[in-house]
Write a protein that holds these residues in place. Structure first.
Motif, PDB file in Angstrom:
ATOM      1  N   ASN A  26      46.541  93.667  98.848  1.00 16.36           N
ATOM      2  CA  ASN A  26      47.113  92.479  98.216  1.00 16.36           C
ATOM      3  C   ASN A  26      47.536  91.442  99.257  1.00 16.36           C
ATOM      4  O   ASN A  26      47.355  90.239  99.054  1.00 16.36           O
ATOM      5  CB  ASN A  26      48.296  92.859  97.330  1.00 16.36           C
ATOM      6  N   GLN A  27      48.082  91.911 100.375  1.00 12.12           N
ATOM      7  CA  GLN A  27      48.502  90.992 101.433  1.00 12.12           C
ATOM      8  C   GLN A  27      47.295  90.330 102.095  1.00 12.12           C
ATOM      9  O   GLN A  27      47.321  89.130 102.389  1.00 12.12           O
ATOM     10  CB  GLN A  27      49.357  91.726 102.468  1.00 12.12           C
ATOM     11  N   VAL A  28      46.242  91.099 102.337  1.00 10.21           N
ATOM     12  CA  VAL A  28      45.018  90.537 102.920  1.00 10.21           C
ATOM     13  C   VAL A  28      44.393  89.549 101.944  1.00 10.21           C
ATOM     14  O   VAL A  28      43.979  88.448 102.333  1.00 10.21           O
ATOM     15  CB  VAL A  28      44.017  91.653 103.293  1.00 10.21           C
ATOM     16  N   THR A  29      44.338  89.917 100.682  1.00 14.94           N
ATOM     17  CA  THR A  29      43.751  89.048  99.663  1.00 14.94           C
ATOM     18  C   THR A  29      44.479  87.709  99.604  1.00 14.94           C
ATOM     19  O   THR A  29      43.848  86.664  99.451  1.00 14.94           O
ATOM     20  CB  THR A  29      43.777  89.735  98.289  1.00 14.94           C
ATOM     21  N   ALA A  30      45.786  87.730  99.761  1.00 12.84           N
ATOM     22  CA  ALA A  30      46.556  86.486  99.746  1.00 12.84           C
ATOM     23  C   ALA A  30      46.129  85.567 100.892  1.00 12.84           C
ATOM     24  O   ALA A  30      46.141  84.345 100.746  1.00 12.84           O
ATOM     25  CB  ALA A  30      48.043  86.787  99.826  1.00 12.84           C
ATOM     26  N   ILE A  31      45.729  86.139 102.010  1.00  9.97           N
ATOM     27  CA  ILE A  31      45.313  85.344 103.172  1.00  9.97           C
ATOM     28  C   ILE A  31      43.896  84.800 103.002  1.00  9.97           C
ATOM     29  O   ILE A  31      43.613  83.662 103.359  1.00  9.97           O
ATOM     30  CB  ILE A  31      45.442  86.173 104.471  1.00  9.97           C
ATOM     31  N   VAL A  32      42.981  85.605 102.458  1.00  6.72           N
ATOM     32  CA  VAL A  32      41.570  85.195 102.385  1.00  6.72           C
ATOM     33  C   VAL A  32      41.173  84.652 101.002  1.00  6.72           C
ATOM     34  O   VAL A  32      40.017  84.316 100.781  1.00  6.72           O
ATOM     35  CB  VAL A  32      40.614  86.348 102.794  1.00  6.72           C
ATOM     36  N   GLN A  42      29.745  88.102 104.998  1.00  3.98           N
ATOM     37  CA  GLN A  42      30.137  86.694 105.036  1.00  3.98           C
ATOM     38  C   GLN A  42      31.629  86.552 105.339  1.00  3.98           C
ATOM     39  O   GLN A  42      32.027  85.690 106.132  1.00  3.98           O
ATOM     40  CB  GLN A  42      29.792  86.029 103.707  1.00  3.98           C
ATOM     41  N   LEU A  43      32.459  87.393 104.740  1.00  9.79           N
ATOM     42  CA  LEU A  43      33.892  87.357 105.012  1.00  9.79           C
ATOM     43  C   LEU A  43      34.164  87.675 106.479  1.00  9.79           C
ATOM     44  O   LEU A  43      34.967  87.005 107.133  1.00  9.79           O
ATOM     45  CB  LEU A  43      34.642  88.331 104.106  1.00  9.79           C
ATOM     46  N   THR A  44      33.484  88.683 107.007  1.00  9.18           N
ATOM     47  CA  THR A  44      33.656  89.050 108.417  1.00  9.18           C
ATOM     48  C   THR A  44      33.289  87.881 109.324  1.00  9.18           C
ATOM     49  O   THR A  44      34.005  87.585 110.290  1.00  9.18           O
ATOM     50  CB  THR A  44      32.805  90.288 108.757  1.00  9.18           C
ATOM     51  N   MET A  45      32.193  87.211 109.025  1.00  7.44           N
ATOM     52  CA  MET A  45      31.774  86.064 109.836  1.00  7.44           C
ATOM     53  C   MET A  45      32.819  84.946 109.781  1.00  7.44           C
ATOM     54  O   MET A  45      33.130  84.334 110.815  1.00  7.44           O
ATOM     55  CB  MET A  45      30.414  85.550 109.369  1.00  7.44           C
ATOM     56  N   MET A  48      35.884  86.195 111.864  1.00  2.00           N
ATOM     57  CA  MET A  48      35.583  86.254 113.297  1.00  2.00           C
ATOM     58  C   MET A  48      35.384  84.857 113.888  1.00  2.00           C
ATOM     59  O   MET A  48      35.582  84.650 115.081  1.00  2.00           O
ATOM     60  CB  MET A  48      34.361  87.127 113.561  1.00  2.00           C
ATOM     61  N   GLY A  49      35.032  83.895 113.069  1.00  2.00           N
ATOM     62  CA  GLY A  49      34.845  82.534 113.536  1.00  2.00           C
ATOM     63  C   GLY A  49      36.108  81.689 113.503  1.00  2.00           C
ATOM     64  O   GLY A  49      36.079  80.513 113.871  1.00  2.00           O
ATOM     65  N   SER A  50      37.212  82.272 113.074  1.00  4.61           N
ATOM     66  CA  SER A  50      38.456  81.509 112.950  1.00  4.61           C
ATOM     67  C   SER A  50      39.605  82.234 113.650  1.00  4.61           C
ATOM     68  O   SER A  50      40.107  83.248 113.151  1.00  4.61           O
ATOM     69  CB  SER A  50      38.804  81.311 111.475  1.00  4.61           C
ATOM     70  N   GLU A  51      40.038  81.674 114.757  1.00  8.60           N
ATOM     71  CA  GLU A  51      41.161  82.275 115.476  1.00  8.60           C
ATOM     72  C   GLU A  51      42.427  82.255 114.631  1.00  8.60           C
ATOM     73  O   GLU A  51      43.232  83.194 114.675  1.00  8.60           O
ATOM     74  CB  GLU A  51      41.388  81.536 116.799  1.00  8.60           C
ATOM     75  N   VAL A  52      42.590  81.217 113.824  1.00 13.90           N
ATOM     76  CA  VAL A  52      43.771  81.109 112.964  1.00 13.90           C
ATOM     77  C   VAL A  52      43.792  82.261 111.949  1.00 13.90           C
ATOM     78  O   VAL A  52      44.834  82.904 111.758  1.00 13.90           O
ATOM     79  CB  VAL A  52      43.810  79.743 112.250  1.00 13.90           C
ATOM     80  N   LEU A  53      42.660  82.524 111.305  1.00 14.38           N
ATOM     81  CA  LEU A  53      42.600  83.638 110.349  1.00 14.38           C
ATOM     82  C   LEU A  53      42.851  84.972 111.034  1.00 14.38           C
ATOM     83  O   LEU A  53      43.576  85.826 110.506  1.00 14.38           O
ATOM     84  CB  LEU A  53      41.237  83.679 109.656  1.00 14.38           C
ATOM     85  N   GLN A  54      42.258  85.160 112.201  1.00 15.49           N
ATOM     86  CA  GLN A  54      42.471  86.399 112.948  1.00 15.49           C
ATOM     87  C   GLN A  54      43.951  86.587 113.256  1.00 15.49           C
ATOM     88  O   GLN A  54      44.497  87.682 113.079  1.00 15.49           O
ATOM     89  CB  GLN A  54      41.667  86.388 114.246  1.00 15.49           C
ATOM     90  N   GLN A  55      44.614  85.526 113.692  1.00 13.06           N
ATOM     91  CA  GLN A  55      46.043  85.608 114.019  1.00 13.06           C
ATOM     92  C   GLN A  55      46.878  85.907 112.781  1.00 13.06           C
ATOM     93  O   GLN A  55      47.818  86.708 112.849  1.00 13.06           O
ATOM     94  CB  GLN A  55      46.506  84.317 114.681  1.00 13.06           C
ATOM     95  N   LEU A  57      45.907  87.469 109.982  1.00 10.92           N
ATOM     96  CA  LEU A  57      45.656  88.847 109.542  1.00 10.92           C
ATOM     97  C   LEU A  57      46.313  89.849 110.486  1.00 10.92           C
ATOM     98  O   LEU A  57      46.909  90.835 110.039  1.00 10.92           O
ATOM     99  CB  LEU A  57      44.156  89.099 109.428  1.00 10.92           C
ATOM    100  N   LEU A  58      46.221  89.594 111.779  1.00 13.67           N
ATOM    101  CA  LEU A  58      46.843  90.498 112.747  1.00 13.67           C
ATOM    102  C   LEU A  58      48.358  90.497 112.592  1.00 13.67           C
ATOM    103  O   LEU A  58      48.988  91.560 112.599  1.00 13.67           O
ATOM    104  CB  LEU A  58      46.443  90.112 114.171  1.00 13.67           C
ATOM    105  N   ALA A  59      48.946  89.327 112.431  1.00 10.77           N
ATOM    106  CA  ALA A  59      50.400  89.240 112.252  1.00 10.77           C
ATOM    107  C   ALA A  59      50.834  89.994 110.994  1.00 10.77           C
ATOM    108  O   ALA A  59      51.854  90.690 110.993  1.00 10.77           O
ATOM    109  CB  ALA A  59      50.834  87.780 112.183  1.00 10.77           C
ATOM    110  N   MET A  60      50.055  89.861 109.914  1.00 10.60           N
ATOM    111  CA  MET A  60      50.384  90.571 108.680  1.00 10.60           C
ATOM    112  C   MET A  60      50.322  92.078 108.905  1.00 10.60           C
ATOM    113  O   MET A  60      51.218  92.813 108.501  1.00 10.60           O
ATOM    114  CB  MET A  60      49.407  90.151 107.567  1.00 10.60           C
TER     115      MET A  60
END
Length: 77
Positions: A26-32, A42-45, A48-55, A57-60
């Motif tokens: 649920n927490q990941v879904t809220a982000i993506v 496609q989601l992985t791409m 992986m192409g967005s440092e903001v998304l990576q940060q 998700l990692l922070a969560m």
């Protein structure tokens, strides 16, 4: 987790009870949620192409592991 007991994050996630896995989902879904994707590749791409998304998700994930499981997260090279 027991003090001094090391487990890789993927192992910790796989060993979570279903209710905790759902909570993380649920927490990941809220982000993506607002991304335009149709499959895991496609989601992985997108992630992986967005440092903001990576940060985000990692922070969560680190927050979950620290607060919910009282785990200390160590970063390796």
């Amino acid at each position: 987790m027991t003090s001094g007991q090391f487990k890789p994050v993927p192992q910790i996630l796989m060993e979570l009870p279903p209710a905790e896995q759902q909570k993380l989902f649920n927490q990941v879904t809220a982000i993506v949620r607002n991304l335009d994707w149709s499959d895991a590749v496609q989601l992985t791409m997108l992630v992986m192409g967005s440092e903001v998304l990576q940060q985000r998700l990692l922070a969560m994930l680190v927050g979950y592991l620290s607060k919910e499981l009282q785990a200390e997260v160590q970063y390796g090279d």
